[in-house]
Scaffold this motif. Structure first.
Motif, PDB file in Angstrom:
ATOM      1  N   VAL A 132       0.833  -1.210   0.000  1.00  0.00           N
ATOM      2  CA  VAL A 132       0.000   0.000   0.000  1.00  0.00           C
ATOM      3  C   VAL A 132       0.861   1.251   0.000  1.00  0.00           C
ATOM      4  O   VAL A 132       0.594   2.214  -0.731  1.00  0.00           O
ATOM      5  N   THR A 133       1.905   1.258   0.820  1.00  0.00           N
ATOM      6  CA  THR A 133       2.801   2.424   0.869  1.00  0.00           C
ATOM      7  C   THR A 133       3.489   2.651  -0.463  1.00  0.00           C
ATOM      8  O   THR A 133       3.604   3.793  -0.935  1.00  0.00           O
ATOM      9  N   ALA A 134       3.953   1.584  -1.110  1.00  0.00           N
ATOM     10  CA  ALA A 134       4.624   1.718  -2.397  1.00  0.00           C
ATOM     11  C   ALA A 134       3.666   2.227  -3.469  1.00  0.00           C
ATOM     12  O   ALA A 134       4.020   3.119  -4.262  1.00  0.00           O
ATOM     13  N   ALA A 135       2.458   1.696  -3.505  1.00  0.00           N
ATOM     14  CA  ALA A 135       1.484   2.142  -4.507  1.00  0.00           C
ATOM     15  C   ALA A 135       1.104   3.611  -4.281  1.00  0.00           C
ATOM     16  O   ALA A 135       1.002   4.393  -5.233  1.00  0.00           O
ATOM     17  N   PHE A 136       0.910   3.990  -3.015  1.00  0.00           N
ATOM     18  CA  PHE A 136       0.576   5.388  -2.714  1.00  0.00           C
ATOM     19  C   PHE A 136       1.741   6.311  -3.077  1.00  0.00           C
ATOM     20  O   PHE A 136       1.539   7.397  -3.635  1.00  0.00           O
ATOM     21  N   GLY A 137       2.965   5.892  -2.749  1.00  0.00           N
ATOM     22  CA  GLY A 137       4.124   6.720  -3.073  1.00  0.00           C
ATOM     23  C   GLY A 137       4.318   6.893  -4.572  1.00  0.00           C
ATOM     24  O   GLY A 137       4.669   7.987  -5.038  1.00  0.00           O
ATOM     25  N   CYS A 138       4.101   5.827  -5.320  1.00  0.00           N
ATOM     26  CA  CYS A 138       4.223   5.930  -6.779  1.00  0.00           C
ATOM     27  C   CYS A 138       3.191   6.901  -7.348  1.00  0.00           C
ATOM     28  O   CYS A 138       3.492   7.697  -8.241  1.00  0.00           O
ATOM     29  N   ALA A 139       1.967   6.844  -6.827  1.00  0.00           N
ATOM     30  CA  ALA A 139       0.942   7.775  -7.292  1.00  0.00           C
ATOM     31  C   ALA A 139       1.260   9.205  -6.869  1.00  0.00           C
ATOM     32  O   ALA A 139       1.002  10.160  -7.609  1.00  0.00           O
ATOM     33  N   LEU A 140       1.833   9.368  -5.679  1.00  0.00           N
ATOM     34  CA  LEU A 140       2.135  10.702  -5.158  1.00  0.00           C
ATOM     35  C   LEU A 140       3.247  11.376  -5.947  1.00  0.00           C
ATOM     36  O   LEU A 140       3.185  12.585  -6.212  1.00  0.00           O
ATOM     37  N   PHE A 141       4.262  10.611  -6.338  1.00  0.00           N
ATOM     38  CA  PHE A 141       5.408  11.174  -7.041  1.00  0.00           C
ATOM     39  C   PHE A 141       5.379  10.907  -8.547  1.00  0.00           C
ATOM     40  O   PHE A 141       6.317  11.281  -9.251  1.00  0.00           O
ATOM     41  N   GLY A 142       4.340  10.263  -9.040  1.00  0.00           N
ATOM     42  CA  GLY A 142       4.234  10.004 -10.466  1.00  0.00           C
ATOM     43  C   GLY A 142       5.236   8.986 -10.974  1.00  0.00           C
ATOM     44  O   GLY A 142       5.750   9.117 -12.086  1.00  0.00           O
ATOM     45  N   LEU A 143       5.502   7.951 -10.202  1.00  0.00           N
ATOM     46  CA  LEU A 143       6.451   6.914 -10.584  1.00  0.00           C
ATOM     47  C   LEU A 143       5.706   5.690 -11.117  1.00  0.00           C
ATOM     48  O   LEU A 143       4.556   5.448 -10.748  1.00  0.00           O
ATOM     49  N   PRO A 144       6.325   4.898 -11.975  1.00  0.00           N
ATOM     50  CA  PRO A 144       5.658   3.718 -12.534  1.00  0.00           C
ATOM     51  C   PRO A 144       5.480   2.622 -11.480  1.00  0.00           C
ATOM     52  O   PRO A 144       6.274   2.499 -10.550  1.00  0.00           O
ATOM     53  N   VAL A 145       4.446   1.844 -11.665  1.00  0.00           N
ATOM     54  CA  VAL A 145       4.155   0.741 -10.739  1.00  0.00           C
ATOM     55  C   VAL A 145       4.324  -0.622 -11.413  1.00  0.00           C
ATOM     56  O   VAL A 145       3.922  -1.645 -10.849  1.00  0.00           O
TER      57      VAL A 145
END
Length: 273
Positions: free
Chosen positions: A143-156
């Motif tokens: 959950v933290t990784a998915a939220f961080g990727c969305a927050l910083f615009g990084l690929p998942v």
């Protein structure tokens, strides 16, 4: 009435000897993997009640740090370090902080005597507890990784790498946390050591390495979770160098073997006292 010695009875003495020999024989020693599975299931059942608050605290803390760093870091390699570091921080919170507290309280309350009476190898006790606590971190880390990727615009697309980072980094940190709890003379000291270890994982793992002084970078290289952070951060590149990612994961695995071996030795040492 006369008494007949047992020696004159046909087959009397051999029967007694065979009975004594059978009573003296011990069963085979407990095997590692079945014992580990039993301890793992027992730990999961014991901590089932506290699992939801545990996941909430660990996840909320890491998500909050990612949000806080969003005001400092925009994008690029620094954002990748923040997302990777905050994700692995969930593992560090449980493996270092909570596991050291658990073993510290277990030693102080005499709970090690209970495990010492069970026919399970010491390694099964340490590995089973470490695996159970690491299992709790999987949802929060994802959950933290998915939220961080969305927050910083990084690929998942390479989020699956965390399925390798969590157990390997978790093994390395769990061994350290268990060793701290078992070697600390008092549970308060075990809690302090766990808190210091988690703080080190926070400061050295979440903050971008480019902004650190050289001596702090050296300390960062000594922290096992750093290599889990680096392995996940490298996957954000357009063309990840998977060989380097495997090297970082290999370092986590090597440190995990050593730290769990030290924790097993610490368990034997604490159990006989």
């Amino acid at each position: 009435m006369s008494v007949v010695p047992a020696e004159v009875l046909p087959g009397g003495a051999p029967a007694v000897t065979e009975t004594a020999r059978g009573a003296a024989e011990l069963g085979p020693p407990a095997r590692l993997w079945p014992s580990l599975a039993a301890v793992y299931r027992a730990q999961l059942s014991r901590a089932r009640v506290a699992r939801i608050p545990l996941l909430f605290v660990a996840t909320f803390q890491s998500v909050g740090i990612a949000v806080m760093m969003r005001g400092v870091v925009d994008s690029g390699s620094e954002a990748e370090s923040v997302v990777a570091g905050s994700s692995v921080l969930v593992v560090a919170y449980v493996a270092l902080n909570l596991l050291s507290q658990y073993f510290g309280q277990l030693r102080a309350s005499g709970g090690l005597d209970h495990y010492a009476t069970l026919p399970v190898p010491p390694a099964a006790v340490v590995l089973g507890a470490a695996a159970a606590y690491a299992s709790f971190t999987v949802p929060g880390t994802l959950v933290t990784a998915a939220f961080g990727c969305a927050l910083f615009g990084l690929p998942v697309a390479n989020l699956w790498v965390l399925l390798a980072v969590i157990p390997l980094a978790g093994a390395a940190l769990s061994g350290l946390g268990a060793a701290c709890g078992l070697l600390a003379p008092r549970p308060e000291l075990a809690t302090l050591l766990g808190q210091l270890g988690m703080s080190a994982a926070l400061l050295l793992g979440v903050l971008p390495a480019d902004r650190m002084p050289e001596i702090v970078r050296l300390a960062r290289d000594l922290l096992p979770s750093t290599y889990g952070v680096e392995a996940y951060a490298r996957t954000f590149e357009a063309h990840p160098d998977w060989a380097v990612v495997l090297v970082d994961l290999g370092v986590c695995a090597g440190v995990g073997v050593v730290s769990l071996a030290v924790a097993t030795w610490a368990y034997r040492r604490a159990a006989v006292r």
